[in-house]
Design a protein around this motif. Structure first.
Motif, PDB file in Angstrom:
ATOM      1  N   THR A 337     -85.114  65.705  30.879  1.00 52.49           N
ATOM      2  CA  THR A 337     -85.564  64.645  29.940  1.00 52.49           C
ATOM      3  C   THR A 337     -84.301  63.847  29.642  1.00 52.49           C
ATOM      4  OG1 THR A 337     -87.184  66.236  29.028  1.00 52.49           O
ATOM      5  CG2 THR A 337     -86.471  64.210  27.591  1.00 52.49           C
ATOM      6  N   ILE A 338     -83.161  64.323  29.468  1.00 50.20           N
ATOM      7  CA  ILE A 338     -81.985  63.611  28.729  1.00 50.20           C
ATOM      8  C   ILE A 338     -81.383  63.094  30.166  1.00 50.20           C
ATOM      9  CG2 ILE A 338     -79.986  63.683  27.740  1.00 50.20           C
ATOM     10  CD1 ILE A 338     -82.479  64.036  25.938  1.00 50.20           C
ATOM     11  N   PRO A 339     -80.941  61.669  30.167  1.00 54.37           N
ATOM     12  CA  PRO A 339     -80.109  61.179  31.289  1.00 54.37           C
ATOM     13  C   PRO A 339     -78.711  61.907  31.300  1.00 54.37           C
ATOM     14  CG  PRO A 339     -81.188  59.363  29.916  1.00 54.37           C
ATOM     15  CD  PRO A 339     -81.358  60.837  29.056  1.00 54.37           C
ATOM     16  N   ILE A 340     -78.520  62.203  32.716  1.00 54.59           N
ATOM     17  CA  ILE A 340     -77.234  62.795  32.986  1.00 54.59           C
ATOM     18  C   ILE A 340     -76.067  62.503  32.331  1.00 54.59           C
ATOM     19  CG2 ILE A 340     -76.697  61.965  35.166  1.00 54.59           C
ATOM     20  CD1 ILE A 340     -75.890  64.818  36.074  1.00 54.59           C
ATOM     21  N   GLU A 341     -75.871  61.121  32.076  1.00 57.70           N
ATOM     22  CA  GLU A 341     -74.656  60.444  31.501  1.00 57.70           C
ATOM     23  C   GLU A 341     -74.641  60.649  30.150  1.00 57.70           C
ATOM     24  OE1 GLU A 341     -77.729  57.073  31.746  1.00 57.70           O
ATOM     25  OE2 GLU A 341     -77.165  58.757  33.001  1.00 57.70           O
ATOM     26  N   MET A 342     -75.755  61.018  29.586  1.00 58.91           N
ATOM     27  CA  MET A 342     -75.777  61.630  28.070  1.00 58.91           C
ATOM     28  C   MET A 342     -75.647  62.812  27.692  1.00 58.91           C
ATOM     29  SD  MET A 342     -75.739  58.566  26.470  1.00 58.91           S
ATOM     30  CE  MET A 342     -76.252  59.210  24.816  1.00 58.91           C
ATOM     31  N   GLN A 343     -75.839  63.713  28.745  1.00 63.17           N
ATOM     32  CA  GLN A 343     -76.080  65.089  28.399  1.00 63.17           C
ATOM     33  C   GLN A 343     -74.959  65.797  27.640  1.00 63.17           C
ATOM     34  OE1 GLN A 343     -77.390  67.669  31.634  1.00 63.17           O
ATOM     35  NE2 GLN A 343     -79.072  66.271  32.137  1.00 63.17           N
ATOM     36  N   GLY A 344     -73.634  65.440  27.723  1.00 61.35           N
ATOM     37  CA  GLY A 344     -72.345  66.081  27.157  1.00 61.35           C
ATOM     38  C   GLY A 344     -72.773  65.632  25.696  1.00 61.35           C
ATOM     39  N   ARG A 345     -72.857  64.506  25.245  1.00 56.31           N
ATOM     40  CA  ARG A 345     -73.179  64.173  23.962  1.00 56.31           C
ATOM     41  C   ARG A 345     -74.395  64.897  23.072  1.00 56.31           C
ATOM     42  NH1 ARG A 345     -72.122  57.930  25.120  1.00 56.31           N
ATOM     43  NH2 ARG A 345     -72.512  58.952  27.282  1.00 56.31           N
ATOM     44  N   VAL A 346     -75.643  64.747  24.091  1.00 57.37           N
ATOM     45  CA  VAL A 346     -76.645  65.325  23.747  1.00 57.37           C
ATOM     46  C   VAL A 346     -76.615  66.776  23.487  1.00 57.37           C
ATOM     47  CG1 VAL A 346     -79.196  65.762  24.104  1.00 57.37           C
ATOM     48  CG2 VAL A 346     -78.077  63.731  24.661  1.00 57.37           C
ATOM     49  N   TYR A 347     -75.819  67.483  24.281  1.00 58.11           N
ATOM     50  CA  TYR A 347     -75.496  69.108  24.202  1.00 58.11           C
ATOM     51  C   TYR A 347     -74.755  69.280  23.106  1.00 58.11           C
ATOM     52  CZ  TYR A 347     -77.851  70.682  28.640  1.00 58.11           C
ATOM     53  OH  TYR A 347     -78.824  70.972  29.617  1.00 58.11           O
ATOM     54  N   ALA A 348     -73.867  68.436  22.891  1.00 60.89           N
ATOM     55  CA  ALA A 348     -72.929  68.496  21.753  1.00 60.89           C
ATOM     56  C   ALA A 348     -73.737  68.515  20.208  1.00 60.89           C
ATOM     57  CB  ALA A 348     -71.623  67.853  21.824  1.00 60.89           C
ATOM     58  N   CYS A 349     -74.514  67.596  20.253  1.00 60.76           N
ATOM     59  CA  CYS A 349     -75.392  67.482  19.245  1.00 60.76           C
ATOM     60  C   CYS A 349     -76.320  68.737  19.082  1.00 60.76           C
ATOM     61  CB  CYS A 349     -76.206  66.123  18.994  1.00 60.76           C
ATOM     62  SG  CYS A 349     -75.139  64.630  19.008  1.00 60.76           S
ATOM     63  N   ARG A 350     -76.972  69.088  20.081  1.00 57.98           N
ATOM     64  CA  ARG A 350     -77.785  70.326  20.210  1.00 57.98           C
ATOM     65  C   ARG A 350     -77.006  71.562  19.638  1.00 57.98           C
ATOM     66  NH1 ARG A 350     -78.838  73.625  24.589  1.00 57.98           N
ATOM     67  NH2 ARG A 350     -76.277  73.476  24.593  1.00 57.98           N
ATOM     68  N   ASN A 351     -75.936  71.658  20.017  1.00 61.04           N
ATOM     69  CA  ASN A 351     -75.101  72.643  19.367  1.00 61.04           C
ATOM     70  C   ASN A 351     -74.934  72.616  18.109  1.00 61.04           C
ATOM     71  OD1 ASN A 351     -74.773  73.523  22.108  1.00 61.04           O
ATOM     72  ND2 ASN A 351     -72.797  72.691  22.460  1.00 61.04           N
ATOM     73  N   THR A 352     -74.635  71.478  17.452  1.00 67.77           N
ATOM     74  CA  THR A 352     -74.544  71.417  15.891  1.00 67.77           C
ATOM     75  C   THR A 352     -75.611  71.826  15.367  1.00 67.77           C
ATOM     76  OG1 THR A 352     -72.650  69.895  16.151  1.00 67.77           O
ATOM     77  CG2 THR A 352     -73.880  69.738  13.999  1.00 67.77           C
ATOM     78  N   LEU A 353     -76.840  71.285  15.856  1.00 68.48           N
ATOM     79  CA  LEU A 353     -78.112  71.181  14.983  1.00 68.48           C
ATOM     80  C   LEU A 353     -78.912  72.570  15.246  1.00 68.48           C
ATOM     81  CD1 LEU A 353     -79.846  67.623  15.867  1.00 68.48           C
ATOM     82  CD2 LEU A 353     -78.528  68.347  13.878  1.00 68.48           C
TER      83      LEU A 353
END
Length: 428
Positions: A337-353
């Motif tokens: 679902t998440i574009p690969i170029e955004m996954q680092g930032r999204v995974y990091a936000c995921r880790n916090t939330l």
């Protein structure tokens, strides 16, 4: 078959060696947890080990993803793993000097948590970069398989190695596994980089905002993350309570704790194997909710209301077998679902939330046992309903807390199950 091995060569090397290194680290952590509980007798002080690991991870993850998307994934993993190994060497030195104290472990666990903050999103994106989309389900199952194997092996190996050569030997094995993983990553794995042209122009706060906005745009992923945050609250509190539930019992102790923990790993191993060979489910969202309902109720209720290690092991099997099914479906939804170029930032936000509830859960579990549940059970009579349900003596308060966690887990699943009904995920 040969084509699949060739396409997944880098993944197999990274997965196997990093798993071996994780096994070594987990053995050391298990041995140090037993050492701390024996030294203090406190569930809360023991739980603080995990609190110190997760707090920097949660607080800094939302920023670490911005760096992870900019930095070279391999170099990031190598630096973070090396610094974590240095912390293990420091523990070794303190042990040899005979001056190891609880606060040393808290500090070093905090540093390890900070390293994991940066390493984790880099590793997640690296797996995406070296894995063809058609193998997401299979590789997710394999990652769950290795995590399960680690859960099975680390208490038994840590106990055996400790008996053979003491804590020194456990730490030396840990450092050897780190060296193998380090060399394999340097010489055996090629990790391509995603397009970084736009990301290099972004400032730190802009990158963080971009990750949060991406999550907000993909609302299904956001709601699933919040659901798993509730699951992690219950699961981490359970992990904090488990040593206080088993170690003081007449039919408990270190050996039984290791066996019960291993059965959780055996269950996850079986679930991971099933995930790797079964076809994709028709409704991944419903599967996530149902598996978590089973996991958070069966284990907690069976553990808290029974007195025999055999039933505790059965509870672990019923509670942990569904977990890889949830992990695989969540992993597929996020990666596709998440574009690969955004996954680092999204995974990091995921880790916090998703993981901010873990230190809260450890504090809640340890604090409730020490300050509320054990004192309450100590003041109850033998013929009271609480004593009939949870037994008497030290450990009965922990049983009471595990039962309350089962009720809490059921509530979390019912609430989010209703919210998630309005979302749909189409397999690509």
């Amino acid at each position: 078959m040969k084509n699949r091995i060739y396409e997944l060569k880098d993944f197999y090397i990274l997965w196997s060696t990093q798993g071996l290194s994780q096994l070594g680290s987990t053995m050391t952590n298990f041995a140090l947890t037993l050492w701390l509980y024996q030294a203090t007798g406190s569930a809360l002080q023991t739980a603080l080990l995990s609190v110190c690991s997760y707090t920097p991870y949660v607080l800094m993850s939302i920023f670490a993803g911005a760096f992870s998307d900019k930095w070279d994934k391999k170099k990031t993993m190598l630096v973070c793993d090396t610094l974590a190994a240095c912390c293990t060497l420091f523990v070794f030195g303190l042990l040899k000097a005979g001056i190891l104290c609880p606060w040393h472990l808290y500090l070093l666990n905090g540093i390890n948590g900070l390293m994991n903050t940066v390493q984790s999103p880099a590793s997640d994106v690296a797996v995406t970069l070296i894995t063809p989309r058609k193998y997401y389900q299979k590789t997710s199952g394999l990652r769950s398989f290795s995590n399960s194997l680690i859960t099975i092996l680390h208490p038994m190996l840590a106990t055996s190695f400790y008996a053979f050569g003491g804590m020194d030997f456990v730490i030396m094995v840990d450092l050897c596994t780190f060296l193998i993983a380090f060399l394999a990553l340097v010489f055996g794995v090629k990790i391509p980089e995603a397009d970084r042209n736009r990301k290099e122009e972004e400032k730190l706060l802009e990158s963080v905002k971009a990750g949060l906005n991406c999550l907000n745009e993909h609302r299904l992923v956001l709601v699933l993350i919040l659901f798993l945050a509730g699951v992690n609250l219950v699961a981490s509190a359970f992990d904090a309570v488990l040593p206080a539930f088993i170690l003081p019992r007449e039919n408990g102790g270190e050996r039984v704790l290791g066996i019960v923990t291993s059965f959780g790993g055996i269950a996850m191993l079986a679930g991971s194997l099933l995930v790797s060979v079964l076809p994709a489910p028709k409704d991944r969202i419903r599967l996530i909710v149902v598996t978590m309902m089973i996991s958070l109720t069966t284990d907690n209720f069976l553990m808290s209301l029974t007195r025999t290690p055999l039933i505790w092991c059965v509870g672990q099997i019923l509670g942990y077998t569904p977990v890889p099914f949830m992990n695989a479906s969540l992993d597929v939804i996020v990666r596709s679902t998440i574009p690969i170029e955004m996954q680092g930032r999204v995974y990091a936000c995921r880790n916090t939330l998703q993981f901010f509830t873990i230190p809260v859960g450890f504090l809640l579990g340890g604090g409730m046992v020490d300050q509320v549940c054990e004192p309450f059970m100590a003041g109850t009579g033998a013929d009271s309903l609480a004593a009939i349900l949870f037994g008497q003596g030290k450990g009965s308060g922990a049983a009471m807390m595990i039962f309350l966690l089962g009720l809490t887990g059921m509530t979390v699943c019912l609430v989010f199950g209703k919210v998630l009904k309005k979302y749909r995920y189409q397999e690509q």
